[in-house]
Design an enzyme around this catalytic site. Structure first.
Site, PDB file in Angstrom:
ATOM      1  N   ASP A  46       0.827  -1.218   0.000  1.00 11.46           N
ATOM      2  CA  ASP A  46       0.000   0.000   0.000  1.00 11.46           C
ATOM      3  C   ASP A  46       0.854   1.258   0.000  1.00 11.46           C
ATOM      4  O   ASP A  46       2.010   1.247   0.432  1.00 11.46           O
ATOM      5  CB  ASP A  46      -0.947   0.004   1.207  1.00 11.46           C
ATOM      6  CG  ASP A  46      -0.208  -0.085   2.536  1.00 11.46           C
ATOM      7  OD1 ASP A  46       0.801  -0.842   2.630  1.00 11.46           O
ATOM      8  OD2 ASP A  46      -0.623   0.601   3.498  1.00 11.46           O
TER       9      ASP A  46
ATOM     10  N   GLU B 253       0.066  -1.333   5.696  1.00 13.77           N
ATOM     11  CA  GLU B 253       1.074  -0.851   6.653  1.00 13.77           C
ATOM     12  C   GLU B 253       0.818   0.604   6.996  1.00 13.77           C
ATOM     13  O   GLU B 253       0.962   1.032   8.133  1.00 13.77           O
ATOM     14  CB  GLU B 253       2.485  -1.019   6.064  1.00 13.77           C
ATOM     15  CG  GLU B 253       3.617  -0.748   7.058  1.00 13.77           C
ATOM     16  CD  GLU B 253       4.058   0.714   7.194  1.00 13.77           C
ATOM     17  OE1 GLU B 253       4.750   1.037   8.154  1.00 13.77           O
ATOM     18  OE2 GLU B 253       3.680   1.537   6.327  1.00 13.77           O
TER      19      GLU B 253
HETATM   20 ZN   LIG Z   1       6.462   2.474   4.408  1.00 10.66          ZN
END
Ligand SMILES: [Zn+2]
Ligand SMILES: [Zn+2]
Lengths: 399, 397
Positions: B80, B145
């Site tokens: 992401d 994340e």
């Molecule tokens: Zn990162």
């Protein structure tokens, strides 16, 4: 004991008035107006209704004096009462229940439907005894005092109708006192309510960027709260002082921030300040400005309320109404305690237009229960109050 | 030169990954999974997709080592990327434009598709060259994340599947370095977000009651902000951000009416506790402050990350030792510090696995989460060279 008061017309009138739930917010004052119109008719007073703001009636009952061109005396009270938490009451707050000790329980029994009815009952007695006073008495019943009087007395004092009443002196509400003394209020502190906005660069909560809103807020809270503590020390360092003699500061609201891990662009602290009558307003505002400057860039304040400085009503020989008031209470053997009112009442608007005003609710030996649960007034204190007003009104209206 | 870079298959594969807009919020990871499966196929490695949370795939590409019973090496990266304000970009953030002077623009070039691709290119190169490593390599591509990893590495690291991977060491992200030295992270500060509620007597704003919420709030704000000032002094005197405890007042709320003493005033602080701090003592200190502030001052955690010990760089972790000697042999300086932010490495460390953050990008302006995030093609390719040596070293420990 309760039976003792059952047939007392003055008590019955009081209870009837207490039963009208003219409670904030969104009050319909119709029932109050109808009740007062009937009282006027029964006593034989003329009545006029002013509606400066629609649905916010100001009811004025008038008893002309022998010399109607002289400045008049205003007897003011407010019709509204503060909200109730009914579950916390022993008796329903709009029942006017009289218990075996003669305590009349109701919202407004102290603040201040008692005073409004006592004015009327005193006039009723004076009129029945065939007396006519020198000065005209206007008995005003105003709306919305408990929410700041914005649509009530604050606007009314600025009207031509008010000017036409030609008022020279006013009586308004005081406060109960648990001891034998009667408390007299001749002034009020000035209310300053302000929002201090602290702005700073936004950023991630994991950094230590300089100049943040949080650091500035800390400085501001520090300054105001340290000042609060100073005033608190002054108050407790001198047993003669009451709360009205010092400047009070309270942090009443805080808001700002978007997320717990984001440094906010703006944090705001809201303070309720009551400036003692001895405080120089310009100097105090400069002090707040300096605190904001010291806190850092982008710290500003805005007033939600800023009362102007208002002179206290004189309680010396220069005020003939006061001299008469004092003489009458001395003759009755009443012990007086003159103070600055801790909160705000409609008196400030009257004083603001240059009219001397005294706050006085004849409730000694009574616990202070205004705005509290189980607000009550003992019937004997209430009736004694009427007798006091009979003497007082005769005194101040014959100046 | 530009033409050469554009036609370079190594660069092409990176560009293909960058063009997938796996950007928050509400990411569809489908295209990432397809792309990674294709990479695995080309390299000739098996791939497993774990979906511990629906729509949040964790892609693991495995290269079995010569001694598969030894603990494995995890090369972790997240798929992401953070949102973009396209109007501030010189080139569209998801078109992987290469400029004439060799800069590859794109969201994720630095954070951290670039690192994930270095992992893949390294393994492709080694495998194609016929190299066999002692330890098994797992390349792991995780979701989310950037939003805290709750449905990604956090769940994965706590799963049985993760235990079966038998990870002995992990490489994750650090950040680009604007000098020619590399930056490595061996730990993170502990993130704690707390909300302190000060209760006080209600009453009228014209009085001076004692025991008010305002006085208590004053005390609390003073304590925290004084500590903040002390820590800021350390920072101003040259300490690294990762070594100081940061405190920020982030939110305030409370009060009902301007003339009424409030029953509740609350204040929130974002705290990142430096690894050196005794975390238990820190919590005790907050408890003590609340007591000192007066009755009914309570604090609650909005976020309470557990204390995670830093990966040791004192010689006791052989994987770090070989990384250091390998890059130093290449004539590169490597500086290891505590990460000022938070990465998925903390979840791996929490499982007792040593982890080092390593984004092999030197002489690069750090633009993580910023506009015009970019990497020079040569920096990227040199990163693969360094990664190759590092993987050879750590997988043969
Ligand atoms: Zn990162
Ligand atoms: Zn009142």
């Amino acid at each position: 004991m309760a039976a003792k008061y059952e047939d007392n017309a003055a008590v019955a009138n009081f209870v009837e008035y207490l039963k009208i739930p003219s409670v904030q917010p969104n009050i319909n004052y119709d029932a109050c107006v109808t009740f007062l119109q009937r009282q006027a008719k029964e006593i034989g007073l003329s009545v006029k209704i002013y509606e400066v703001v629609p649905r916010k009636p100001i009811v004025v009952l008038t008893w002309p004096g022998k010399e109607p061109s002289l400045p008049t005396v205003l007897l003011n009270s407010h019709m509204d009462v503060v909200p109730v938490f009914e579950n916390s009451w022993t008796y329903p707050p709009f029942s006017g229940h009289i218990d075996k000790d003669g305590k009349i329980f109701a919202r407004g029994s102290q603040d201040m439907k008692c005073v409004g009815i006592q004015y009327l009952e005193a006039i009723r007695i004076l009129k029945q005894s065939g007396v006519q006073l020198k000065r005209t008495l206007h008995v005003s019943f105003v709306p919305d005092e408990e929410i700041g009087g914005l649509d009530g007395m604050k606007k009314f004092v600025l009207t031509n109708d008010f000017k036409a009443l030609n008022i020279g002196f006013a009586l308004d509400e005081g406060m109960a006192n648990p001891t034998e003394e009667f408390i007299i209020f001749n002034g009020e502190r000035s209310i300053w309510q302000l929002h201090v906005n602290c702005t700073g660069p936004p950023g991630h909560g994991s950094l230590l960027i300089p100049n943040t809103a949080g650091e500035k807020l800390r400085y501001i809270i520090d300054k105001f709260m340290d000042f609060r503590e100073e005033q608190n020390k002054i108050l407790h360092g001198d047993s003669k002082l009451t709360i009205g003699d010092v400047t009070t500061v309270n942090l009443t609201q805080v808001y700002g921030g978007v997320q717990s891990n984001v440094i906010p662009e703006k944090l705001t602290a809201v303070f309720d300040i009551r400036l003692a009558v001895t405080v120089n307003h310009v100097q105090f505002e400069n002090r707040v400005k300096r605190w904001c400057e010291e806190a850092g860039d982008g710290v500003t304040f805005e007033f939600e309320q800023k009362n102007p400085f208002v002179e206290c009503t004189k309680t010396d020989a220069s005020n003939p109404y006061w001299v008469a008031f004092k003489k009458a209470t001395d003759e009755m053997g009443l012990k007086l305690d003159i103070r600055i009112f801790p909160g705000g009442t409609d008196s400030r608007y009257i004083r603001r237009v240059g009219i001397p005003a005294i706050g006085f609710s004849p409730m000694n030996n009574t616990p202070v229960l205004l705005h509290d649960h189980d607000e009550f007034l003992r019937a004997d204190i209430y009736l004694k109050g009427i007798d006091i007003y009979v003497k007082l009104l005769a005194a101040v209206a014959n100046v | 030169m530009r033409g050469e870079w554009v036609n370079d298959p190594v660069v092409q594969r990176f560009r293909e990954y960058l063009k997938i807009p796996s950007v928050h919020p509400d990411i569809d990871y489908g295209d990432c999974v397809v792309f990674l499966k294709q990479q695995a196929n080309e390299i000739g490695l098996p791939v497993t997709v774990y979906e511990l949370v629906p729509g949040k795939p964790i892609v693991v590409i495995t290269w079995t080592g010569l001694q598969p019973k030894d603990s494995s090496i995890l090369l972790n990266s997240h798929m992401d990327v953070v949102p973009v304000y396209e109007e501030y970009w010189s080139h569209p953030p998801f078109e992987a434009v290469i400029t004439d002077d060799g800069f590859l623009y794109g969201r994720g070039t630095q954070d951290m598709k670039g690192v994930g691709m270095m992992h893949l290119e390294t393994i492709r190169r080694l495998k194609t060259a016929g190299v066999r490593l002692k330890r098994t390599i797992h390349m792991c591509f995780v979701p989310d994340e950037e939003t805290g990893g709750t449905d990604g590495m956090r769940k994965f690291s706590e799963s049985e599947v993760f235990k079966k991977l038998n990870v002995g060491f992990c490489l994750d992200e650090s950040m680009p370095s604007s000098t020619d030295a590399l930056i490595a992270f061996n730990g993170e500060r502990t993130s704690r977000q707390i909300k302190i509620t000060c209760k006080g007597v209600p009453g009228h704003g014209s009085l001076l009651e004692s025991n008010t919420a305002g006085e208590k709030l004053h005390y609390i704000v003073n304590k925290f902000m004084t500590l903040r000032a002390e820590e800021k002094k350390k920072l101003d005197n040259g300490a690294a951000l990762g070594e100081v405890t940061t405190i920020n007042l982030t939110q305030t709320e409370g009060g009902v009416q301007i003339n009424v003493l409030p029953e509740n005033l609350s204040v929130s602080f974002d705290i990142r506790i430096a690894p050196e701090y005794d975390h238990d003592a820190f919590e005790k200190m907050i408890t003590r402050w609340c007591k000192e502030a007066g009755d009914d001052v309570i604090f609650e955690y909005i976020v309470k990350n557990p204390e995670v010990k830093n990966t040791k760089i004192d010689g006791t972790v052989p994987f770090w030792n070989v990384i250091k000697t390998t890059v130093e042999k290449m004539g590169i300086v490597i500086n290891c510090a505590t990460c000022p932010g938070a990465t998925d490495a903390r979840y791996v460390r929490r499982q007792g696995v040593p982890a080092i953050g390593l984004s092999l990008m030197t002489n690069t302006l750090p633009l993580l989460h910023a506009h015009d995030e970019r990497i020079h093609v040569q920096v990227y390719k040199r990163g693969i060279d360094i990664m190759e040596k590092i993987v050879l070293a750590v997988a043969n420990v």
